[in-house]
Scaffold this motif. Sequence first.
Motif, PDB file in Angstrom:
ATOM      1  N   ASP A  61      -7.542   7.498  -5.082  1.00 24.44           N
ATOM      2  CA  ASP A  61      -8.843   6.850  -4.878  1.00 24.44           C
ATOM      3  C   ASP A  61      -8.746   5.342  -5.106  1.00 24.44           C
ATOM      4  OD1 ASP A  61     -10.188   9.160  -4.204  1.00 24.44           O
ATOM      5  OD2 ASP A  61     -10.976   9.518  -6.221  1.00 24.44           O
ATOM      6  N   ILE A  62      -8.017   4.942  -6.133  1.00 24.15           N
ATOM      7  CA  ILE A  62      -7.876   3.528  -6.463  1.00 24.15           C
ATOM      8  C   ILE A  62      -7.189   2.766  -5.337  1.00 24.15           C
ATOM      9  CG2 ILE A  62      -6.666   1.902  -7.984  1.00 24.15           C
ATOM     10  CD1 ILE A  62      -7.235   3.863 -10.289  1.00 24.15           C
ATOM     11  N   VAL A  63      -6.149   3.394  -4.724  1.00 23.57           N
ATOM     12  CA  VAL A  63      -5.439   2.734  -3.617  1.00 23.57           C
ATOM     13  C   VAL A  63      -6.412   2.427  -2.484  1.00 23.57           C
ATOM     14  CG1 VAL A  63      -3.583   2.911  -1.933  1.00 23.57           C
ATOM     15  CG2 VAL A  63      -3.275   3.896  -4.211  1.00 23.57           C
ATOM     16  N   MET A  99       0.833  -1.199   0.000  1.00 25.25           N
ATOM     17  CA  MET A  99       0.000   0.000   0.000  1.00 25.25           C
ATOM     18  C   MET A  99       0.872   1.255   0.000  1.00 25.25           C
ATOM     19  SD  MET A  99      -3.199   0.940   2.501  1.00 25.25           S
ATOM     20  CE  MET A  99      -4.494   2.057   1.946  1.00 25.25           C
ATOM     21  N   SER A 111     -11.877   6.883   0.559  1.00 27.27           N
ATOM     22  CA  SER A 111     -10.865   7.858   0.148  1.00 27.27           C
ATOM     23  C   SER A 111     -10.969   9.092   1.034  1.00 27.27           C
ATOM     24  CB  SER A 111     -11.078   8.263  -1.307  1.00 27.27           C
ATOM     25  OG  SER A 111     -10.276   9.387  -1.644  1.00 27.27           O
ATOM     26  N   HIS A 132      -9.981   2.489  -2.626  1.00 27.33           N
ATOM     27  CA  HIS A 132     -11.153   1.714  -3.031  1.00 27.33           C
ATOM     28  C   HIS A 132     -10.811   0.250  -3.287  1.00 27.33           C
ATOM     29  CE1 HIS A 132     -13.081   5.707  -4.579  1.00 27.33           C
ATOM     30  NE2 HIS A 132     -13.103   5.603  -3.252  1.00 27.33           N
ATOM     31  N   SER A 133      -9.598  -0.029  -3.764  1.00 29.09           N
ATOM     32  CA  SER A 133      -9.204  -1.417  -4.018  1.00 29.09           C
ATOM     33  C   SER A 133      -9.081  -2.220  -2.732  1.00 29.09           C
ATOM     34  CB  SER A 133      -7.868  -1.460  -4.778  1.00 29.09           C
ATOM     35  OG  SER A 133      -6.817  -0.929  -3.988  1.00 29.09           O
ATOM     36  N   ARG A 134      -9.024  -1.517  -1.619  1.00 30.79           N
ATOM     37  CA  ARG A 134      -8.949  -2.177  -0.312  1.00 30.79           C
ATOM     38  C   ARG A 134     -10.229  -1.963   0.497  1.00 30.79           C
ATOM     39  NH1 ARG A 134      -4.090  -0.732  -2.126  1.00 30.79           N
ATOM     40  NH2 ARG A 134      -2.293  -2.089  -1.687  1.00 30.79           N
ATOM     41  N   GLU A 135     -11.251  -1.503  -0.187  1.00 22.35           N
ATOM     42  CA  GLU A 135     -12.561  -1.255   0.428  1.00 22.35           C
ATOM     43  C   GLU A 135     -12.454  -0.243   1.574  1.00 22.35           C
ATOM     44  OE1 GLU A 135     -14.315  -4.990   1.465  1.00 22.35           O
ATOM     45  OE2 GLU A 135     -14.587  -5.601  -0.616  1.00 22.35           O
ATOM     46  N   GLU A 190       2.204   1.929  -3.420  1.00 23.59           N
ATOM     47  CA  GLU A 190       1.179   2.517  -4.281  1.00 23.59           C
ATOM     48  C   GLU A 190       0.943   3.988  -3.949  1.00 23.59           C
ATOM     49  OE1 GLU A 190      -2.399   0.128  -4.606  1.00 23.59           O
ATOM     50  OE2 GLU A 190      -1.217  -1.710  -4.367  1.00 23.59           O
TER      51      GLU A 190
END
Length: 206
Positions: free
Chosen positions: A132-134, A108, A142, A136-139, A111
């Motif tokens: 945001d992707i970092v 993480m 943001s 959201h990809s881990r639920e 990233e």
Amino acid sequence: MRNIITVFVIALTALLFGCTENSGPVKGKQYDLLPVSLVDYQLAPVTEVFSLNCGHCKQMENNIPKLEQLTGQSIGKVHVTFNESAKVGAMIYYAAETQLGKTPDHDMMTEFFAATQMGDGATLTDKKNAIDIVFHSRELVSPYDFNENQQQQLFDAMEKAHNVTTLGQINAVPTFIVNGKYQILTGGHSDIASIANTMNFLLTQP
């Protein structure tokens, strides 16, 4: 002739003992005592002080797993708030830490560094989308979507970080705090193994 040999042996012995005594980490060269104790802030035994906007910190992140292996410690983190860009980086970092309840893992962090240091061609929108992707990809939520309660937790974490770096007079990153009392002088080391050696030494000190 015997007197000359005796003097030579004594001098050589003294030299060897002198080298032995100074073979460990040296205060002022490999480490320094912090101006005040930070023990009350309950930092991890080894804590990295860093910034997501720092290129050297990005390079150091690649060595964190090796340092953890060599020291047997899970390295904690404190993000500096030196200036406005550092404060933005701190908001991103602590948005993750406050939700996870622990230091984000190496993947993480890697990233995060990639998202915040995308280069001159990247727009603010590009960086926001990457951040945001970092999350959201881990639920995770943001920081751009935090509610009032989450924002307060974030600001509290940033205030603690500010107090740690201000009281500790940390003026450059990356660096490491050991046992809340000592600061590693990274410039006084030749490689990661030597940094780990100093950490292990300081971990045994009162």
